[in-house]
Design a protein around this motif. Structure first.
Motif, short mmCIF file in Angstrom:
data_model
loop_
_atom_site.label_atom_id
_atom_site.label_comp_id
_atom_site.label_asym_id
_atom_site.label_seq_id
_atom_site.Cartn_x
_atom_site.Cartn_y
_atom_site.Cartn_z
N SER A 1 20.85 5.70 -8.25
CA SER A 1 19.25 5.03 -8.22
C SER A 1 18.59 6.37 -8.89
O SER A 1 19.06 7.65 -8.49
CB SER A 1 18.77 4.59 -7.06
OG SER A 1 18.72 5.89 -6.11
N LYS B 1 19.45 -0.03 -14.10
CA LYS B 1 19.89 0.88 -12.96
C LYS B 1 21.10 1.80 -13.50
O LYS B 1 21.90 1.70 -14.23
CB LYS B 1 20.80 0.11 -11.92
CG LYS B 1 21.21 0.63 -10.55
CD LYS B 1 21.76 -0.30 -9.52
CE LYS B 1 22.16 0.48 -8.34
NZ LYS B 1 22.52 -0.30 -7.25
N HIS C 1 16.56 -3.35 -7.41
CA HIS C 1 17.30 -2.09 -7.73
C HIS C 1 18.57 -1.99 -7.03
O HIS C 1 19.82 -1.90 -7.42
CB HIS C 1 16.75 -0.98 -7.78
CG HIS C 1 17.47 0.30 -8.43
ND1 HIS C 1 18.34 1.05 -7.45
CD2 HIS C 1 17.22 0.86 -9.51
CE1 HIS C 1 18.71 2.17 -8.38
NE2 HIS C 1 17.98 1.88 -9.65
N PHE D 1 14.46 2.56 -11.53
CA PHE D 1 14.81 1.99 -12.76
C PHE D 1 14.69 2.94 -13.97
O PHE D 1 13.60 4.09 -14.08
CB PHE D 1 14.30 0.72 -13.67
CG PHE D 1 14.64 -0.42 -12.57
CD1 PHE D 1 15.87 -1.33 -12.76
CD2 PHE D 1 13.97 -0.83 -11.45
CE1 PHE D 1 16.22 -2.26 -12.16
CE2 PHE D 1 14.45 -2.03 -10.59
CZ PHE D 1 15.57 -2.43 -11.05
#
Length: 424
Positions: free
Chosen positions: A272, A267, A133, A195
């Motif tokens: 995040s 993403k 990520h 995610f």
């Protein structure tokens, strides 16, 4: 480079060269459907693509054939496989010996990341997902492909010994720190790793479509032989398994079937997932200006930050946290929610509630229950419950806060009298 994992090619199979060939056949078995899954998850020609755990390079080679305009990078932690990678693909893609747990790339380096049959061998798959990520660009996508050996290769007529083989394999992988059942866990694992827009597909291969040879090449006897050598599988069972395979292949209407789990996610463009950015009024403690916006945000909010804030700011911070977490679970903007909205009216379900409850317990050390969400409660009610859990008191309203602050500033009547007498 050292990486704790349960796949080391020279220990995984009694025949290393045969294992390399098996890996190619395993890619070929699924490739046509697998590459279509990558496309559906967002892969396009011209992207900067990273494959983590490339092995001998069969996936990245096929990928460059299908998408010749991609700028590809392959990383592999096993020196033996890195040497094969460089021998076969040097000049066609960037190759380096690296661990997925500590990628040597700056954040936001890649448009698309593929991680195939890697997570099942790692003691910390979540850490690997988070590292993938990190190296994705905002808006970039990643795909994780893995097995679930409770739903692995099956035949018709059935071979009962296959179940015993997979049980032995699973014991070995678990003993070495892996998780051979991780296929079913991929979607929640991706969400925990940051995610959004997570989805799952099952890619299937059937002998009536591919033929028997491709299946047989993708399995082989190297791994079962290693299980016997390591004491996880009786040699007599391996003999019976070979006999049963021979009978199945001779059966006029036989079938061989296998599946892989393919999960992908995006993403978030603004950062995040984790604890999302929390919107608070300008001027509140720990507010940070964002470029082009007049409002502020708080990141990584936890009990320490709330305790450090002024008492009259604590409720606002907790309100922002609750609103942001509920909005994140619903996949909507926090600005579309108001404190008086009832949870029951938002389409918020019990699974979303459990996700929020788990985070609150892990981040804050206090417990909420489903009843705190679904008995007609509003977002403000949940905030008040969380406040009470943290501070063991109900939150004060503005008038109460004002009165308390006024009392602190002037002191009691008795204090005033004593000061006046001393002064006289």
């Amino acid at each position: 480079m050292h990486c704790s994992r349960s796949y080391r090619i020279k220990e995984f199979s009694t025949n290393v060269e045969g294992e390399v060939n098996r890996l190619r056949s395993q890619v070929d078995l699924f490739w046509q459907k697998e590459v279509e899954a990558y496309r559906r998850f967002g892969l396009k020609d011209g992207m900067r693509v990273l494959e983590c755990g490339s092995g001998p390079g069969h996936v990245i080679e096929n990928l460059l054939t299908a998408y010749p305009g991609c700028r590809a990078t392959a990383i592999e932690v096993d020196p033996y496989l890195v040497a094969i990678l460089k021998e076969r693909l040097e000049g066609r893609c960037d190759i380096s010996e690296q661990s997925i747990m500590d990628l040597g790339f700056t954040s936001g380096s890649f448009d698309f990341v593929i991680t195939r049959l890697v997570l099942e061998h790692l003691p910390d798959p979540l850490g690997a997902v988070r590292e993938v990520h990190r190296v994705l660009k905002p808006g970039g996508r990643a795909v994780f492909v893995d097995n679930d050996f409770a739903m692995h290769l099956r035949t018709q007529p059935e071979i009962p010994e296959l179940g015993e083989l997979y049980e032995a394999y699973c014991r070995l992988r678990v003993d070495e720190g892996g998780n051979p059942l991780i296929g079913r866990e991929l979607p929640p694992l991706l969400r925990k790793g940051g995610f959004i827009d997570v989805d799952l597909e099952v890619v299937c291969a059937h002998s009536a479509v591919t033929g028997d040879d491709m299946f047989l090449k993708s399995e082989g006897v190297g791994i079962p032989s290693q299980l016997v050598k390591d004491g996880y599988l009786p040699s007599g069972l391996l003999d019976r398994l070979a006999v049963k395979w021979h009978r199945v292949l001779r059966h006029e209407h036989h079938s061989i079937f296998r599946q892989l789990f393919v999960s992908g996610g995006e993403k978030r463009a603004s950062g995040s997932r984790g604890i999302p950015k929390l919107h608070v009024a300008p001027g509140t403690p720990r507010a940070v200006e964002r470029g082009g916006h007049g409002d502020g945000c708080v990141t990584g909010l936890g009990p320490g930050q709330v305790l450090a804030a002024q008492p009259h700011d604590r409720l606002d911070l907790l309100t922002s946290y609750v609103v942001a977490r509920v909005a994140d679970a619903l996949g909507i903007s926090p600005e579309s929610l108001e404190g008086g909205m009832r949870i029951n009216d938002l389409g918020f379900d019990s699974l979303m509630a459990v996700e929020v409850m788990d985070e609150v317990e892990s981040q804050w050390g206090v417990s909420l229950s489903l009843m705190d969400f679904f008995e007609g409660q509003s977002l403000d009610d949940i905030t008040a419950t969380l406040y009470g859990q943290l501070f063991e008191e109900a939150p004060k309203g503005p008038a109460e806060e004002s009165q308390a602050m006024s009392g602190d500033a002037t002191g009691s009547d008795e204090d005033v009298v004593e000061w006046e007498e001393g002064d006289l």
